[in-house]
Design an enzyme around this catalytic site. Structure first.
Site, short mmCIF file in Angstrom:
data_model
loop_
_atom_site.label_atom_id
_atom_site.label_comp_id
_atom_site.label_asym_id
_atom_site.label_seq_id
_atom_site.Cartn_x
_atom_site.Cartn_y
_atom_site.Cartn_z
CG HIS A 115 76.99 100.16 64.45
ND1 HIS A 115 78.15 99.21 64.47
CD2 HIS A 115 77.00 100.92 65.62
CE1 HIS A 115 78.95 99.58 65.51
NE2 HIS A 115 78.14 100.52 66.23
CG ASP B 30 71.82 96.25 64.59
OD1 ASP B 30 71.90 95.87 65.76
OD2 ASP B 30 72.87 96.99 64.25
N1 PMP Z 1 74.41 98.03 65.89
C1 PMP Z 1 73.93 99.21 66.45
C2 PMP Z 1 72.80 100.03 65.81
C3 PMP Z 1 74.78 99.67 67.61
O1 PMP Z 1 74.39 100.89 67.89
C4 PMP Z 1 75.98 98.87 68.13
C5 PMP Z 1 76.76 99.35 68.95
N2 PMP Z 1 76.97 100.63 69.09
C6 PMP Z 1 76.24 97.47 67.29
C7 PMP Z 1 75.33 97.20 66.31
C8 PMP Z 1 77.49 97.07 67.88
O2 PMP Z 1 77.12 96.21 69.20
P1 PMP Z 1 78.26 95.62 69.89
O3 PMP Z 1 79.56 96.35 69.88
O4 PMP Z 1 77.78 95.36 71.38
O5 PMP Z 1 78.59 94.23 69.45
#
Ligand code: PMP
Length: 406
Positions: A124, A201
């Site tokens: 991500h 993560d």
């Molecule tokens: N890592 C992954 C794999 C995610 O799916 C997400 C959210 N889609 C994030 C990080 C970021 O999370 P947040 O927007 O809640 O900080």
């Protein structure tokens, strides 16, 4: 393991009983955010109605009560991650802030020119961009482990990229775009053998299966409350206490200090070291309620989701012109797909008219989409409260989309 009563579970989630465009809501956008059980909603109301006060600094009853609730939430989080000691659990805004905190604070104090930060191609953006910025600041270099066309990390290549230069390895426990479950313990072991520090993560893992941080062996683990049936604006960074205590502050201000003087200031240890200012007290308390709701059903929920995943995979494959994207051997119930002749956004809009909520686009994974030769996909992501009837509703709606766009 107890039998999973999805009908009873659904009654705990008010939004699941609502309608969209006159149709019963079929909520399949859980990888973006999850719905909240009544227990969380009413806990937030009770906190604000009966217990609201600032934590840590008060001597009055409400402040003491809020502090007890806040600190016992930390113990719930520790239990959720399989940890005995809550000390390493830092409350942050979400996974994004957790990763930024490590990239900034740990990065600043550990990364040197020539060091390598090893990521994977399925990350991500939240687990790419903070490392790019950390690399720019320190002269370190971002290195990327490739993924196969099935959407799995190429483990041999990953292993081959590890060297004495690898200072940090950061990867998703589960891919948000494809649902791939990475062999996190094995990847961590390989990285640690090369002498690297490891951040996982866990944003997409925490809501789907039992996460046991000690058996993963990593140094940092992050997840977001809102994807785990809790409130938005709250998340967790877990770090090894000895690492956290040695890291410079990320943000500074009240509560994170030991002593302030114009001649110099000293800082507290973790977790307070990284919780400057008034925290998201309600969020923390709501998150603990969400985790307490989820933990007892976690194993049976996972089994139910695996049934949904195989049913949905089979049902979607039966839709003419539809291609499932991401065929890892180990997946959570996330299904990305494309359809010949239909733009993902059009699929999403047409499904919305049927009351079905999915997500379309690059899913904050532009490099992965590029690797797969796509600009985006449509993604149905399930939670334990979804049903086989909803899988069928999705299948039927996609048949209609195909007819309309063929
Ligand atoms: N890592 C992954 C794999 C995610 O799916 C997400 C959210 N889609 C994030 C990080 C970021 O999370 P947040 O927007 O809640 O900080």
């Amino acid at each position: 393991m107890q039998a999973f009563d999805v009908t009873a579970v659904r009654r705990e989630f008010p939004t699941l009983g609502t309608s969209v465009h006159g149709r019963p809501l079929v909520y399949l956008d859980n990888a973006a955010t999850s719905q909240k059980p009544r227990a969380v909603i009413s806990r937030l109301e009770r906190y604000y109605a009966e217990e609201n006060a600032n934590v840590h600094r008060g001597v009055h009853v409400l402040s003491e009560r809020a502090t007890v609730a806040y600190e016992s939430a930390r113990s719930v989080v520790a239990r959720f991650l399989g940890l005995d000691d809550p000390k390493g659990c830092v409350f942050v805004r979400g996974a994004t802030e957790g990763i930024n905190l490590v990239a900034d604070s740990w990065g600043r104090s550990h990364l040197r020119p020539g060091d390598e930060i090893l990521l994977t191609h399925l990350e991500h953006h939240a687990n790419i961009v903070p490392w790019q910025l950390a690399a720019e600041r320190t002269g370190a270099k971002v290195v990327v482990a490739p993924v196969t066309s099935r959407g799995e990390v190429d483990l041999a290549a990953f292993k081959g990229l590890l060297s004495a230069r690898t200072r940090l390895v950061a990867f998703a426990h589960v891919s948000n775009a494809l649902g791939t479950v990475n062999p996190a313990a094995e990847m961590t072991q390989l990285a640690k053998a090369a002498g690297a520090t490891v951040l996982i993560d866990g944003c997409q893992a925490a809501a789907h299966f039992n996460v046991d941080v000690p058996s993963l062996g990593c140094d940092f683990y992050v997840f977001s409350g809102h994807k785990t049936f809790g409130p938005t604006g709250i998340g967790v960074l877990w770090g090894r206490a000895e690492l956290l205590d040695a890291m410079p502050p990320y943000q500074s201000g009240g509560d994170m200090i030991r002593k302030v003087d114009f001649d110099g200031t000293t800082f507290r240890e973790a977790p307070e070291r990284f919780e400057a200012g008034t925290p998201h007290i309600a969020g923390v308390i709501g998150l603990a309620e969400a985790l307490a709701f989820f933990m007892p059903i976690r194993a049976s929920a996972h089994a139910h989701e695996q049934v949904l995943l195989s049913a949905a995979t089979e049902r979607l494959r039966a839709v003419k012109g539809l291609t499932v994207v991401g065929e890892a051997s180990d997946k959570v119930a996330v299904l990305s797909f494309t359809m010949a002749g239909a733009h993902p956004h059009d699929i999403g809009t047409l499904l919305d008219a049927d009351g079905i909520a999915i997500r379309t686009g690059h899913h904050c994974c532009m490099p992965l989409m590029k690797r797969l030769g796509l600009t985006g996909t449509a993604r149905a992501s399930f939670a334990f409260y979804n049903t086989l009837e909803e899988v069928e509703a999705l299948g039927r709606a996609l048949e209609r989309v195909r007819k309309m766009t063929a």
